[in-house]
Design a protein around this motif. Structure first.
Motif, PDB file in Angstrom:
ATOM      1  N   GLU A 282       0.886  -1.189   0.043  1.00 36.75           N
ATOM      2  CA  GLU A 282       0.019  -0.053  -0.138  1.00 36.75           C
ATOM      3  C   GLU A 282       0.963   1.318   0.073  1.00 36.75           C
ATOM      4  O   GLU A 282       0.503   2.463  -0.750  1.00 36.75           O
ATOM      5  CB  GLU A 282      -0.682  -0.091   1.175  1.00 36.75           C
TER       6      GLU A 282
ATOM      7  N   HIS B 227       1.876   1.751  -3.413  1.00 39.59           N
ATOM      8  CA  HIS B 227       0.649   2.223  -4.404  1.00 39.59           C
ATOM      9  C   HIS B 227       0.633   3.818  -4.068  1.00 39.59           C
ATOM     10  O   HIS B 227       0.229   4.547  -5.016  1.00 39.59           O
ATOM     11  CB  HIS B 227      -0.641   1.593  -3.861  1.00 39.59           C
ATOM     12  N   ASP B 228       0.362   4.251  -2.764  1.00 38.74           N
ATOM     13  CA  ASP B 228       0.217   5.574  -2.503  1.00 38.74           C
ATOM     14  C   ASP B 228       1.352   6.540  -3.188  1.00 38.74           C
ATOM     15  O   ASP B 228       0.827   7.632  -3.554  1.00 38.74           O
ATOM     16  CB  ASP B 228      -0.049   5.919  -1.093  1.00 38.74           C
TER      17      ASP B 228
ATOM     18  N   ARG C 246       1.692   4.564 -13.103  1.00 36.55           N
ATOM     19  CA  ARG C 246       0.108   5.155 -13.062  1.00 36.55           C
ATOM     20  C   ARG C 246       0.044   5.643 -14.603  1.00 36.55           C
ATOM     21  O   ARG C 246       0.675   5.925 -15.337  1.00 36.55           O
ATOM     22  CB  ARG C 246       0.214   6.549 -12.322  1.00 36.55           C
TER      23      ARG C 246
ATOM     24  N   PRO D 158     -10.100   7.559  -6.752  1.00 30.28           N
ATOM     25  CA  PRO D 158      -9.325   6.379  -5.990  1.00 30.28           C
ATOM     26  C   PRO D 158     -10.424   5.410  -5.722  1.00 30.28           C
ATOM     27  O   PRO D 158     -10.224   4.064  -5.783  1.00 30.28           O
ATOM     28  CB  PRO D 158      -8.503   7.134  -5.314  1.00 30.28           C
TER      29      PRO D 158
ATOM     30  N   ARG E  55      -9.102  -0.180  -1.361  1.00 27.44           N
ATOM     31  CA  ARG E  55      -7.820  -0.951  -0.847  1.00 27.44           C
ATOM     32  C   ARG E  55      -6.854  -0.387  -1.890  1.00 27.44           C
ATOM     33  O   ARG E  55      -6.882  -0.278  -3.033  1.00 27.44           O
ATOM     34  CB  ARG E  55      -7.727  -2.529  -0.636  1.00 27.44           C
ATOM     35  N   HIS E  56      -5.992   0.128  -1.172  1.00 28.47           N
ATOM     36  CA  HIS E  56      -4.658   0.968  -1.856  1.00 28.47           C
ATOM     37  C   HIS E  56      -3.715  -0.524  -2.213  1.00 28.47           C
ATOM     38  O   HIS E  56      -2.852  -0.872  -1.658  1.00 28.47           O
ATOM     39  CB  HIS E  56      -3.827   1.633  -0.893  1.00 28.47           C
ATOM     40  N   SER E  57      -3.861  -0.909  -3.520  1.00 26.89           N
ATOM     41  CA  SER E  57      -3.256  -2.195  -4.021  1.00 26.89           C
ATOM     42  C   SER E  57      -2.627  -1.875  -5.486  1.00 26.89           C
ATOM     43  O   SER E  57      -3.496  -1.359  -6.166  1.00 26.89           O
ATOM     44  CB  SER E  57      -4.044  -3.361  -3.947  1.00 26.89           C
TER      45      SER E  57
ATOM     46  N   ASP F  41      -5.704  -1.867  -8.600  1.00 29.34           N
ATOM     47  CA  ASP F  41      -6.177  -0.404  -8.958  1.00 29.34           C
ATOM     48  C   ASP F  41      -6.046  -0.569 -10.433  1.00 29.34           C
ATOM     49  O   ASP F  41      -5.160  -0.755 -11.113  1.00 29.34           O
ATOM     50  CB  ASP F  41      -4.882   0.469  -8.617  1.00 29.34           C
TER      51      ASP F  41
ATOM     52  N   VAL G 196      -4.510   9.131   1.667  1.00 28.92           N
ATOM     53  CA  VAL G 196      -2.996   8.493   1.858  1.00 28.92           C
ATOM     54  C   VAL G 196      -2.891   7.690   3.161  1.00 28.92           C
ATOM     55  O   VAL G 196      -3.232   8.203   4.151  1.00 28.92           O
ATOM     56  CB  VAL G 196      -2.042   9.354   1.683  1.00 28.92           C
ATOM     57  N   THR G 197      -2.400   6.473   3.059  1.00 29.27           N
ATOM     58  CA  THR G 197      -2.227   5.885   4.343  1.00 29.27           C
ATOM     59  C   THR G 197      -1.078   6.569   5.089  1.00 29.27           C
ATOM     60  O   THR G 197      -0.335   7.083   4.503  1.00 29.27           O
ATOM     61  CB  THR G 197      -1.796   4.366   3.895  1.00 29.27           C
TER      62      THR G 197
END
Length: 251
Positions: free
Chosen positions: A86, A89-90, A115, A123, A136-138, A142, A233-234
């Motif tokens: 994650e 990803h972010d 990207r 998102p 889910r930030h994957s 994505d 953003v995580t």
């Protein structure tokens, strides 16, 4: 567990104090019996609020990592272990990093994630799993990230969270290693605090080595992450971005 045994103490104890409150108000019990539910719920929430405020204060005043690594987001790929996908990803989606990689046979052949600049989907609507739509930030889920197999021989920044035996519960760290070998360590993990709903957990369990019944009575606690998310953003990605001198970019 058998008949959801751990939940019975939660339901019966809370309902018992609620019933005591109303019976004392109605006259079925002496008026002084009101003190017990007031102490139970009032005392619980006083401690819960104090713990959550203390945790939030600790998180807000925690010093940011002082180490700043040299990083070129246009020419350096990010490689993360499974637990930090994650983060990759972010950094790719929100912070302008050009590519993330997942080695297959060393770097001679790797999965390269980039990207897709033509993708305009929000998102929260770009992820899906076998369980249905679920944000889910994957990198792999994505739909706005293009995945290719190619050779990559450029510089690599690695993000990892190594397992350390004996580490205290809720404690971990993220290690960021630049292509020149320099490193920065970010403390990660969580702080315990009472949950917002009283959950007295009372019961016994049979343990091995040595074989014995172990009984326990305590209130359930929730864990509040040290690294808090912000603007989609995580938290760990924000911390790594700070180390690399990156900022969130508009989509």
């Amino acid at each position: 567990m058998f008949l959801l045994a751990p939940l019975w103490s939660v339901l019966l104890i809370n309902l018992g104090f609620v019933a005591m409150f109303f019976e004392a108000r109605s006259g079925a019990l002496p008026r002084w019996a009101l003190v017990f539910p007031v102490l139970y719920f009032g005392g619980y929430y006083a401690v819960a609020i104090y713990q959550h405020l203390a945790v939030n204060h600790t998180i807000e005043t925690a010093s940011a990592p002082v180490s700043h690594l040299k990083f070129d987001p246009d020419n350096t790929a990010i490689e993360s272990d499974y637990g930090n996908e994650e983060v990759s990803h972010d950094l790719l989606v929100f912070c302008g990093v050009a590519r993330a990689i997942e080695p297959i046979y060393g770097h001679d052949l790797a999965l390269v994630f980039k990207r897709d600049p033509s993708c305009s989907a929000a998102p929260a609507s770009r992820f899906s799993t076998n369980l249905g739509e679920m944000p889910r930030h994957s990198l792999t889920m994505d739909r706005c990230i293009v995945k290719t197999r190619e050779s990559y021989n450029g510089p690599v920044l690695k993000i990892s969270s190594p397992y350390r035996p004996g580490t205290a519960e809720g404690s971990s760290e993220i290690i960021v290693t630049a292509s020149d070998g320099s490193q920065a360590t970010i403390e990660n993990g969580s702080y315990p605090a009472l949950s917002w709903f009283p959950m007295p957990m009372i019961g016994c369990a049979l343990q091995d080595s040595p074989s014995a019944w172990v009984c326990d009575a305590a209130f359930a606690r929730t864990r509040i992450p040290m690294l808090q998310p912000k603007d989609g953003v995580t938290g760990p990605a924000i911390a790594v971005a700070n180390v690399l001198g990156l900022t969130r970019q508009p989509l």
